[in-house]
Design an enzyme around this catalytic site. Structure first.
Site, mmCIF file in Angstrom:
data_model
loop_
_atom_site.group_PDB
_atom_site.id
_atom_site.type_symbol
_atom_site.label_atom_id
_atom_site.label_comp_id
_atom_site.label_asym_id
_atom_site.label_seq_id
_atom_site.Cartn_x
_atom_site.Cartn_y
_atom_site.Cartn_z
ATOM 1 N N ASN A 330 0.863 -1.177 0.000
ATOM 2 C CA ASN A 330 0.000 0.000 0.000
ATOM 3 C C ASN A 330 0.898 1.225 0.000
ATOM 4 O O ASN A 330 1.811 1.330 0.825
ATOM 5 C CB ASN A 330 -0.923 0.003 1.225
ATOM 6 C CG ASN A 330 -1.898 1.160 1.199
ATOM 7 O OD1 ASN A 330 -1.522 2.319 1.273
ATOM 8 N ND2 ASN A 330 -3.187 0.832 1.114
ATOM 9 N N SER A 353 -5.215 -0.322 -2.594
ATOM 10 C CA SER A 353 -5.658 1.045 -2.299
ATOM 11 C C SER A 353 -6.778 0.963 -1.279
ATOM 12 O O SER A 353 -7.738 0.200 -1.456
ATOM 13 C CB SER A 353 -6.162 1.729 -3.577
ATOM 14 O OG SER A 353 -6.425 3.100 -3.337
ATOM 15 N N GLU A 354 -6.665 1.743 -0.204
ATOM 16 C CA GLU A 354 -7.574 1.515 0.932
ATOM 17 C C GLU A 354 -9.030 1.852 0.644
ATOM 18 O O GLU A 354 -9.922 1.507 1.413
ATOM 19 C CB GLU A 354 -7.100 2.264 2.187
ATOM 20 C CG GLU A 354 -6.954 3.745 2.043
ATOM 21 C CD GLU A 354 -5.496 4.168 1.905
ATOM 22 O OE1 GLU A 354 -5.136 5.211 2.461
ATOM 23 O OE2 GLU A 354 -4.733 3.456 1.236
ATOM 24 N N ASN A 355 -9.322 2.529 -0.472
ATOM 25 C CA ASN A 355 -10.727 2.763 -0.807
ATOM 26 C C ASN A 355 -11.377 1.535 -1.444
ATOM 27 O O ASN A 355 -12.569 1.560 -1.759
ATOM 28 C CB ASN A 355 -10.877 3.973 -1.734
ATOM 29 C CG ASN A 355 -10.056 3.844 -3.006
ATOM 30 O OD1 ASN A 355 -8.883 3.489 -2.966
ATOM 31 N ND2 ASN A 355 -10.651 4.143 -4.136
#
Length: 526
Positions: A330, A353-355
């Site tokens: 990440n 990607s944290e979304n």
């Protein structure tokens, strides 16, 4: 089990007319049967309403409103716009990843003064909100992004509270976040300190679930039963919030017949959804970023020109060596995002990607941008073959549980024992984003910081103790600057392991406040 139609048919066949001396079909039974056949559709489940105005007509002031979306991706603008057109709805507590932007999304309800409190992870793109917050016109409960997603998920799952490793040792845990200001800018109220408990020799912070009165959700498809399907990264917070509220209202790009969404493709079952409307708002893109020619040379050009660009290219090239084949990684916004361009072709890494993306691809070609495909920096991206997409709650579950092998982040300050400060400068209101979650499991996720060695005024950024509010304690294991590379031991401190060409140990000491040891076999920083 017989269907309702079958049961009715059986009843009709045995209907006895008051004027008949025997059982059997009668004129009344025939009429009832014909009426049932002609009006079957009146009794079907149909959650589709004709307009946003109809969908929110009973919405009450002083409610808690959950709004899906990330940046401008997956934002229920049709419903938000209708609330703005209904000034009688006021005093809302709005829960969203961010506070929208000026003139769009929740930014409209902030400007119209219909929101009294925001619960969000990041508000840095909305200057109107920042001004309102600092002058005491609105309350703000900043929450780490993964914690926010889990608070929403837990609320929908009937779980009142939970423990998370994110934010231990920060102002979130200690209760030092300003919730509300006075008109003169002084703090009127602070957040509450969190309970801390130790599990398996590690400290965890207790967070309470959020429960919504209403949820505004943006979907790709929905049917009259309320079944919902999202598209790519537009799932973000929408799924967790859709399951949460007492009244979930979905605006869908396409309203389809039951069965047109494959059962395995239903992201939110209709049991959670009360109302469905047609979305009438165009989709926006906050940050259009297009692909440049492939390769390291192009990536270097993206860093700009001059001495600053040269420093940054040195940092990024060295950061690229942190990637090992098969890793899940990440990357933070800025320099970390350029590091993959310098990775050898023999090394395959999957970027998260944290979304809600695993298998993040490069920036799109001009004209091929997709508003449903953005990264955590809200930039347009693509998907690599084999990529997967999911909600933000699952994304942060991967992160907190240590499934991510490597995270590379920028920083404002790092301490001698690996404390990280990268979310706030004095006088600036931005928010945590996902950083507190990303550094919450350093035993399993290697945290590497890339930053320039000193700030713009020449002051050291590697300190004995951080002066800015912390993102995490004892979490950074390696620091890469344009001068050198430090390894960090959470107990004993820094060890200088690499030096850039032409840089001496004395220069590093002069520009580093924190004490450090020098490795016996110090290596060149290549």
């Amino acid at each position: 089990m017989p269907s309702s139609a079958t049961l009715f048919s059986r009843t009709a066949r045995h209907f006895v007319s008051p004027n008949s001396s025997k059982a059997g079909p009668s004129s009344n039974s025939v009429i009832l049967a014909r009426t049932f056949a002609s009006s079957t559709r009146r009794f079907e489940i149909n959650k589709v309403l004709p307009s946003a105005a109809e969908a929110i007509k009973d919405m009450k002031s002083n409610s808690t409103l959950l709004c899906g979306g990330f940046g401008l991706c997956g934002v229920p603008d049709t419903l938000i716009n209708q609330v703005e057109k209904t000034p009688s709805i006021t005093g809302l507590t709005a829960v969203s990843n961010n506070a929208g932007v000026v003139g769009s999304g929740l930014g409209l309800l902030l400007a119209s003064k219909q929101v009294k409190k925001m619960i969000a992870s990041y508000v840095g793109e909305n200057k109107v909100f920042e001004s309102m917050y600092l002058s005491g016109e609105i309350e703000l409960e900043l929450t780490p992004q993964g914690t926010l997603a889990e608070r929403c998920r837990a609320g929908g799952a009937g779980i009142p509270a939970f423990y998370t490793p994110a934010a231990f040792g920060t102002v979130v845990q200690t209760g030092e976040l300003p919730l509300k200001h006075n008109a003169d800018g002084t703090v009127a109220a602070y957040s509450n300190p969190r309970d801390v408990k130790i599990f398996n020799q590690k400290s965890y912070v207790m967070e309470e679930a959020i429960r919504g009165d209403y949820a505004f959700i943006k979907a790709y498809k929905a049917d009259r039963l309320g079944n919902v399907q999202f598209r790519f990264a537009a799932q973000n917070f929408n799924g967790a919030m859709a399951r949460n509220a007492a009244t979930t209202i979905v605006e869908a790009e396409h309203i389809v017949e039951p069965g047109e969404i494959e059962p395995a493709a239903v992201h939110v079952p209709g049991i959670y959804v009360k109302r469905v409307i047609q979305s009438t708002s165009p989709k926006g893109i906050e940050k259009v970023v297009n692909a440049k020619p492939a390769g390291a040379a192009a990536a270097a050009s993206a860093l700009g020109s001059g001495d600053t660009a040269s420093k940054r290219e040195r940092i990024v090239r060295r950061a690229a060596k942190e990637f090992k084949n098969g890793m899940y990684a990440n990357l933070g916004i800025g320099m970390p995002m350029l590091a993959p361009s310098f990775v050898d072709a023999s090394v395959e890494v999957q970027l998260q990607s944290e979304n809600g993306i695993l298998g993040l691809g490069p920036y799109p070609q001009a004209g091929a941008e997709d508003p449903d495909l953005i990264n955590a920096g809200k930039e347009t991206v693509t998907l690599n073959p084999g990529a997967s997409v999911f909600g933000s709650d699952e994304s942060f579950g991967m992160i907190r549980s240590g499934r991510i092998d490597l995270t590379i982040l920028g920083a404002m300050q790092v301490s001698a024992t690996g404390d990280l400060a990268n979310w706030m400068l004095p006088g600036k209101i931005k928010g945590f984003g996902g950083a507190m979650d990303l550094v919450s499991n350093p035993a399993q996720t290697k945290v590497v910081v890339t930053m320039e060695h000193t700030d713009k005024k020449g002051r050291p950024k590697i300190l004995k103790q951080c002066e800015f509010p912390l993102t995490g304690r004892k979490c950074v294991s390696r620091i890469i600057t344009e001068l050198c590379v430090f390894d960090v031991d959470f107990l004993s401190g820094l060890t200088l392991i690499e030096l850039a060409d032409g840089v001496t140990v004395d220069e590093v000491r002069a520009k580093t406040e924190a004490p450090f040891k020098v490795a016996d076999n110090i290596q060149p920083m290549l």
